[in-house]
Design an enzyme around this catalytic site. Sequence first.
Site, short mmCIF file in Angstrom:
data_model
loop_
_atom_site.label_atom_id
_atom_site.label_comp_id
_atom_site.label_asym_id
_atom_site.label_seq_id
_atom_site.Cartn_x
_atom_site.Cartn_y
_atom_site.Cartn_z
CG HIS A 14 -72.58 -46.52 61.84
ND1 HIS A 14 -72.10 -47.60 61.13
CD2 HIS A 14 -73.06 -45.66 60.92
CE1 HIS A 14 -72.27 -47.38 59.84
NE2 HIS A 14 -72.86 -46.21 59.69
CG HIS A 33 -76.24 -42.65 59.66
ND1 HIS A 33 -75.22 -41.75 59.85
CD2 HIS A 33 -75.67 -43.74 59.07
CE1 HIS A 33 -74.10 -42.27 59.40
NE2 HIS A 33 -74.34 -43.48 58.93
CE1 TYR A 70 -83.67 -55.56 62.47
CE2 TYR A 70 -81.59 -55.98 61.37
CZ TYR A 70 -82.68 -56.43 62.08
OH TYR A 70 -82.78 -57.76 62.41
#
Length: 172
Positions: free
Chosen positions: A60, A62, A142
């Site tokens: 996922h 954000h 990342y």
Amino acid sequence: MSNYRRLYIPGGTYSFTLVTYQRQPIFTDPQHIDLLRQAFREVKSKRPFDLLAIVILPDHLHCIWRLPEGDADFSTRWQMVKTAFSRRVPAITNKDGAKLIWQPRFYEHCIRDEADFNKHLDYIHYNPVKHGIALNPVDWPYSSFHRFETIGWYTNTWGNTVPDDVEDFDHE
């Protein structure tokens, strides 16, 4: 059927969470992260927005976006990002031929004020530690954490303990 309605505010700042289909860890492959970055650049060139913060985890991501004045259409931009990325990545397909890369929806939150922004920023940058994939935010490659550290918003030891503003905060 849900009665959920998205809040579209022209020029708004939003926090987003996007999840891969069935939580596939597709972002463990650095090439996929590069392809996602390409997708963002492609969409930003056609439909500008400011990508203020991001963290990409195995299954996922954000991020926080600020939209241009007079423009509230984050949904089309996300559809374009997902499509641009999906075109570049091999994946299984459903019976209609659609690639199974992303969950169909995403979570969004309209940032209300500076305190809300800071809370979401901290949540994003602490997320790799929360999920046990990094010991400290500075260890996760990342993430925009490194850019914020460079400009002095964070120290390299920030997040070595759970920040107060994210302890009971969850957007998964």
